[in-house]
Design a protein around this motif. Structure first.
Motif, PDB file in Angstrom:
ATOM      1  N   HIS A 177      35.632  10.165  48.055  1.00 51.08           N
ATOM      2  CA  HIS A 177      35.718  10.361  49.503  1.00 51.08           C
ATOM      3  C   HIS A 177      36.549   9.278  50.163  1.00 51.08           C
ATOM      4  CE1 HIS A 177      31.749   7.959  50.515  1.00 51.08           C
ATOM      5  NE2 HIS A 177      32.209   7.579  49.348  1.00 51.08           N
ATOM      6  N   ALA A 178      37.024   9.615  51.356  1.00 48.66           N
ATOM      7  CA  ALA A 178      37.756   8.680  52.197  1.00 48.66           C
ATOM      8  C   ALA A 178      36.768   8.006  53.143  1.00 48.66           C
ATOM      9  CB  ALA A 178      38.843   9.410  52.984  1.00 48.66           C
ATOM     10  N   LEU A 179      36.944   6.699  53.343  1.00 52.15           N
ATOM     11  CA  LEU A 179      36.060   5.914  54.191  1.00 52.15           C
ATOM     12  C   LEU A 179      36.878   5.136  55.213  1.00 52.15           C
ATOM     13  CD1 LEU A 179      34.015   4.583  51.205  1.00 52.15           C
ATOM     14  CD2 LEU A 179      32.963   5.842  53.061  1.00 52.15           C
ATOM     15  N   ARG A 180      36.247   4.855  56.318  1.00 50.73           N
ATOM     16  CA  ARG A 180      36.860   4.070  57.396  1.00 50.73           C
ATOM     17  C   ARG A 180      35.941   2.896  57.695  1.00 50.73           C
ATOM     18  NH1 ARG A 180      36.587   4.507  63.080  1.00 50.73           N
ATOM     19  NH2 ARG A 180      38.534   3.984  64.171  1.00 50.73           N
ATOM     20  N   TRP A 181      36.429   1.670  57.435  1.00 54.67           N
ATOM     21  CA  TRP A 181      35.675   0.461  57.736  1.00 54.67           C
ATOM     22  C   TRP A 181      36.011   0.051  59.167  1.00 54.67           C
ATOM     23  CZ3 TRP A 181      34.212  -3.391  53.487  1.00 54.67           C
ATOM     24  CH2 TRP A 181      34.113  -2.765  52.253  1.00 54.67           C
ATOM     25  N   ALA A 182      35.022   0.093  60.048  1.00 54.47           N
ATOM     26  CA  ALA A 182      35.272  -0.159  61.472  1.00 54.47           C
ATOM     27  C   ALA A 182      34.253  -1.145  62.027  1.00 54.47           C
ATOM     28  CB  ALA A 182      35.211   1.141  62.258  1.00 54.47           C
ATOM     29  N   ASP A 183      34.626  -1.816  63.116  1.00 54.52           N
ATOM     30  CA  ASP A 183      33.665  -2.678  63.792  1.00 54.52           C
ATOM     31  C   ASP A 183      32.719  -1.822  64.632  1.00 54.52           C
ATOM     32  OD1 ASP A 183      34.973  -2.061  66.208  1.00 54.52           O
ATOM     33  OD2 ASP A 183      36.031  -3.977  66.310  1.00 54.52           O
ATOM     34  N   ALA A 184      31.791  -2.473  65.310  1.00 58.68           N
ATOM     35  CA  ALA A 184      30.778  -1.737  66.065  1.00 58.68           C
ATOM     36  C   ALA A 184      31.361  -0.951  67.228  1.00 58.68           C
ATOM     37  CB  ALA A 184      29.708  -2.708  66.574  1.00 58.68           C
ATOM     38  N   HIS A 185      32.599  -1.263  67.620  1.00 59.07           N
ATOM     39  CA  HIS A 185      33.267  -0.541  68.709  1.00 59.07           C
ATOM     40  C   HIS A 185      34.169   0.575  68.198  1.00 59.07           C
ATOM     41  CE1 HIS A 185      31.748  -3.659  71.378  1.00 59.07           C
ATOM     42  NE2 HIS A 185      32.266  -4.569  70.564  1.00 59.07           N
ATOM     43  N   GLY A 186      34.192   0.770  66.884  1.00 58.30           N
ATOM     44  CA  GLY A 186      34.973   1.854  66.305  1.00 58.30           C
ATOM     45  C   GLY A 186      36.392   1.493  65.921  1.00 58.30           C
ATOM     46  N   VAL A 187      36.772   0.225  66.027  1.00 59.97           N
ATOM     47  CA  VAL A 187      38.128  -0.196  65.666  1.00 59.97           C
ATOM     48  C   VAL A 187      38.220  -0.340  64.145  1.00 59.97           C
ATOM     49  CG1 VAL A 187      39.884  -1.985  65.919  1.00 59.97           C
ATOM     50  CG2 VAL A 187      38.428  -1.367  67.866  1.00 59.97           C
ATOM     51  N   ALA A 188      39.169   0.362  63.527  1.00 62.54           N
ATOM     52  CA  ALA A 188      39.287   0.363  62.074  1.00 62.54           C
ATOM     53  C   ALA A 188      39.939  -0.921  61.575  1.00 62.54           C
ATOM     54  CB  ALA A 188      40.088   1.566  61.612  1.00 62.54           C
ATOM     55  N   LEU A 189      39.366  -1.482  60.509  1.00 67.57           N
ATOM     56  CA  LEU A 189      39.959  -2.633  59.831  1.00 67.57           C
ATOM     57  C   LEU A 189      40.528  -2.237  58.472  1.00 67.57           C
ATOM     58  CD1 LEU A 189      37.766  -3.881  61.890  1.00 67.57           C
ATOM     59  CD2 LEU A 189      37.995  -5.929  60.490  1.00 67.57           C
ATOM     60  N   LEU A 190      39.825  -1.360  57.765  1.00 69.55           N
ATOM     61  CA  LEU A 190      40.252  -0.924  56.441  1.00 69.55           C
ATOM     62  C   LEU A 190      40.102   0.584  56.316  1.00 69.55           C
ATOM     63  CD1 LEU A 190      38.367  -3.596  54.276  1.00 69.55           C
ATOM     64  CD2 LEU A 190      40.855  -3.442  54.486  1.00 69.55           C
ATOM     65  N   HIS A 191      41.006   1.191  55.563  1.00 71.49           N
ATOM     66  CA  HIS A 191      40.833   2.555  55.094  1.00 71.49           C
ATOM     67  C   HIS A 191      40.605   2.491  53.590  1.00 71.49           C
ATOM     68  CE1 HIS A 191      43.333   4.015  58.760  1.00 71.49           C
ATOM     69  NE2 HIS A 191      42.028   4.053  59.030  1.00 71.49           N
ATOM     70  N   GLU A 192      39.717   3.340  53.090  1.00 71.11           N
ATOM     71  CA  GLU A 192      39.382   3.287  51.668  1.00 71.11           C
ATOM     72  C   GLU A 192      39.321   4.680  51.069  1.00 71.11           C
ATOM     73  OE1 GLU A 192      35.831   1.781  48.612  1.00 71.11           O
ATOM     74  OE2 GLU A 192      35.500   1.771  50.784  1.00 71.11           O
ATOM     75  N   HIS A 193      39.786   4.797  49.832  1.00 76.72           N
ATOM     76  CA  HIS A 193      39.506   5.941  48.973  1.00 76.72           C
ATOM     77  C   HIS A 193      38.606   5.425  47.858  1.00 76.72           C
ATOM     78  CE1 HIS A 193      43.051   8.819  50.071  1.00 76.72           C
ATOM     79  NE2 HIS A 193      42.253   8.561  51.088  1.00 76.72           N
ATOM     80  N   ARG A 194      37.428   6.010  47.700  1.00 73.72           N
ATOM     81  CA  ARG A 194      36.477   5.570  46.687  1.00 73.72           C
ATOM     82  C   ARG A 194      36.114   6.745  45.777  1.00 73.72           C
ATOM     83  NH1 ARG A 194      31.121   2.789  48.881  1.00 73.72           N
ATOM     84  NH2 ARG A 194      32.771   1.634  49.972  1.00 73.72           N
ATOM     85  N   THR A 195      36.138   6.487  44.478  1.00 73.28           N
ATOM     86  CA  THR A 195      35.788   7.503  43.490  1.00 73.28           C
ATOM     87  C   THR A 195      34.662   6.983  42.616  1.00 73.28           C
ATOM     88  OG1 THR A 195      38.054   8.350  43.445  1.00 73.28           O
ATOM     89  CG2 THR A 195      36.623   8.969  41.617  1.00 73.28           C
ATOM     90  N   ILE A 196      33.641   7.803  42.434  1.00 70.58           N
ATOM     91  CA  ILE A 196      32.485   7.468  41.602  1.00 70.58           C
ATOM     92  C   ILE A 196      32.327   8.579  40.574  1.00 70.58           C
ATOM     93  CG2 ILE A 196      29.995   7.086  41.570  1.00 70.58           C
ATOM     94  CD1 ILE A 196      30.289   6.287  44.570  1.00 70.58           C
ATOM     95  N   THR A 197      32.317   8.231  39.303  1.00 68.64           N
ATOM     96  CA  THR A 197      32.142   9.223  38.245  1.00 68.64           C
ATOM     97  C   THR A 197      31.066   8.754  37.276  1.00 68.64           C
ATOM     98  OG1 THR A 197      33.863   8.240  36.854  1.00 68.64           O
ATOM     99  CG2 THR A 197      34.550   9.974  38.375  1.00 68.64           C
ATOM    100  N   CYS A 198      30.443   9.700  36.582  1.00 65.98           N
ATOM    101  CA  CYS A 198      29.456   9.346  35.571  1.00 65.98           C
ATOM    102  C   CYS A 198      29.673  10.195  34.325  1.00 65.98           C
ATOM    103  CB  CYS A 198      28.037   9.501  36.101  1.00 65.98           C
ATOM    104  SG  CYS A 198      27.618  11.144  36.720  1.00 65.98           S
ATOM    105  N   ARG A 199      29.309   9.624  33.173  1.00 64.88           N
ATOM    106  CA  ARG A 199      29.486  10.341  31.911  1.00 64.88           C
ATOM    107  C   ARG A 199      28.522   9.783  30.873  1.00 64.88           C
ATOM    108  NH1 ARG A 199      33.058   7.336  28.311  1.00 64.88           N
ATOM    109  NH2 ARG A 199      33.945   5.493  29.377  1.00 64.88           N
ATOM    110  N   PRO A 200      28.127  10.613  29.903  1.00 60.39           N
ATOM    111  CA  PRO A 200      27.240  10.124  28.842  1.00 60.39           C
ATOM    112  C   PRO A 200      28.008   9.264  27.852  1.00 60.39           C
ATOM    113  CG  PRO A 200      27.825  12.405  28.449  1.00 60.39           C
ATOM    114  CD  PRO A 200      28.422  12.045  29.777  1.00 60.39           C
ATOM    115  N   LEU A 201      27.296   8.315  27.239  1.00 64.52           N
ATOM    116  CA  LEU A 201      27.871   7.484  26.184  1.00 64.52           C
ATOM    117  C   LEU A 201      27.127   7.703  24.871  1.00 64.52           C
ATOM    118  CD1 LEU A 201      28.447   4.112  28.082  1.00 64.52           C
ATOM    119  CD2 LEU A 201      30.152   5.861  27.533  1.00 64.52           C
ATOM    120  N   THR A 202      25.805   7.543  24.911  1.00 66.29           N
ATOM    121  CA  THR A 202      24.946   7.754  23.747  1.00 66.29           C
ATOM    122  C   THR A 202      23.696   8.476  24.236  1.00 66.29           C
ATOM    123  OG1 THR A 202      23.645   5.719  23.954  1.00 66.29           O
ATOM    124  CG2 THR A 202      25.768   5.545  22.806  1.00 66.29           C
ATOM    125  N   GLY A 203      22.739   8.647  23.354  1.00 62.15           N
ATOM    126  CA  GLY A 203      21.484   9.267  23.767  1.00 62.15           C
ATOM    127  C   GLY A 203      20.651   8.395  24.672  1.00 62.15           C
TER     128      GLY A 203
END
Length: 295
Positions: free
Chosen positions: A120-146
């Motif tokens: 997902h895309a994220l917007r890091w903003a102060d309490a007044h809504g002013v953006a400081l950073l834009h982010e794309h974050r990806t989280i994935t999961c997968r098996p390795l062993t039992g």
């Protein structure tokens, strides 16, 4: 930014938006992408509970002593003077203080949404809504062993201000050893934890330094291992704590600020391996080799 207030109230009830991650049919993590949290916790997406394949919980969120620590999250104490970590802000020459400077990480839109991948895309903003950073974050999961599975987190952060943007830890403001800021894991409460890494056993050999992996064993129930997902992340220092509470972070800026130019982008990638039961040093090293990216 003035003012010193009371600590935030306890975490609110149910999150306004959450998604479930599964491995081999098991629910292994809940990703709270639109939390209902007090501003003083620096509201942000987080993973909790995170579980082993056998069902042991390895995260904590909103404990009484650190209500702003939220399972697995990406949190930074100082982005251009705004607190995206939560809780008190370390003020040079004074110490920790409650300031009205907390930021919010807003979910903007989904890029992918499946049972084993969330982006997902994220917007890091102060309490007044002013953006400081834009982010794309990806989280994935997968098996390795039992008895083991891997959670991969990739973050791409871009300066959204049009001016140089400093990222700082409390260590950069004069608090020795407090170089935290970036990926952070707050462990489930345990009586004792064993820290392993190629640098040596315990916190001291790895805290504030680099290592190709580190692992924390919480008694007989679980081990959580952290492996950098690329060469840039591998150069970041580890923040490790096992007294009072157990937590591990990969630090973006230790004792010197990281300054992003306008529109500059940085990327970080980390693999978290969640294992049933304890691991020996040799077993941990072998498991780290299975998830370390090929050069």
């Amino acid at each position: 930014m003035a003012g010193r207030g009371a600590p935030p109230p306890a975490l609110a009830g149910q999150p306004r938006g959450a998604a479930t991650l599964r491995v081999a049919g098991c629910e292994v993590a809940r990703h709270v992408w639109r939390p209902d949290l007090p501003l003083a916790t620096s509201p942000r997406p987080y993973l909790h509970p995170v579980r082993t394949l056998a069902g042991a919980t390895v995260t904590d969120a909103g404990p009484d002593s650190h209500r702003h620590q939220l399972g697995i999250s990406i949190a930074i104490p100082d982005v251009g003077g705004r607190n995206f970590w939560g809780g008190r802000t370390f003020v040079a020459g004074h110490g920790p203080a409650w300031l009205d400077n907390h930021g919010i990480q807003h979910h903007a839109r989904w890029l992918r949404h499946t049972s084993d991948e969330l982006a997902h895309a994220l917007r890091w903003a102060d309490a007044h809504g002013v953006a400081l950073l834009h982010e794309h974050r990806t989280i994935t999961c997968r098996p390795l062993t039992g008895t083991a599975w891997a959670l991969s987190t990739h973050s791409r952060l871009t300066n959204a201000t049009g001016a140089p943007l400093p990222i700082r830890s409390p260590a950069a403001q004069g608090r020795p050893g407090a170089g935290f800021g970036g990926f952070f894991w707050r462990a489930a409460a345990v009586r004792s934890a064993q820290v392993l890494s190629p640098a040596g056993a315990g916190v001291r050999p790895v805290h504030g330094g680099t290592a190709p992996w580190l692992a924390v064993t919480g008694g007989d129930a679980w081990t959580v291992m952290f492996v950098p997902g690329d060469e840039t992340t591998a150069r970041d220092r580890w923040f490790v704590r096992a007294r009072d509470y157990v937590g591990v972070g990969s630090s973006l800026a230790w004792d010197e600020p990281l300054v992003l130019a306008p529109d500059e982008t940085i990327e970080r990638s980390l693999v978290t391996v969640v294992v049933d039961g304890p691991l020996t040093l040799a077993a941990a090293a072998a498991l780290a080799d299975t998830v370390r990216p090929a050069k």
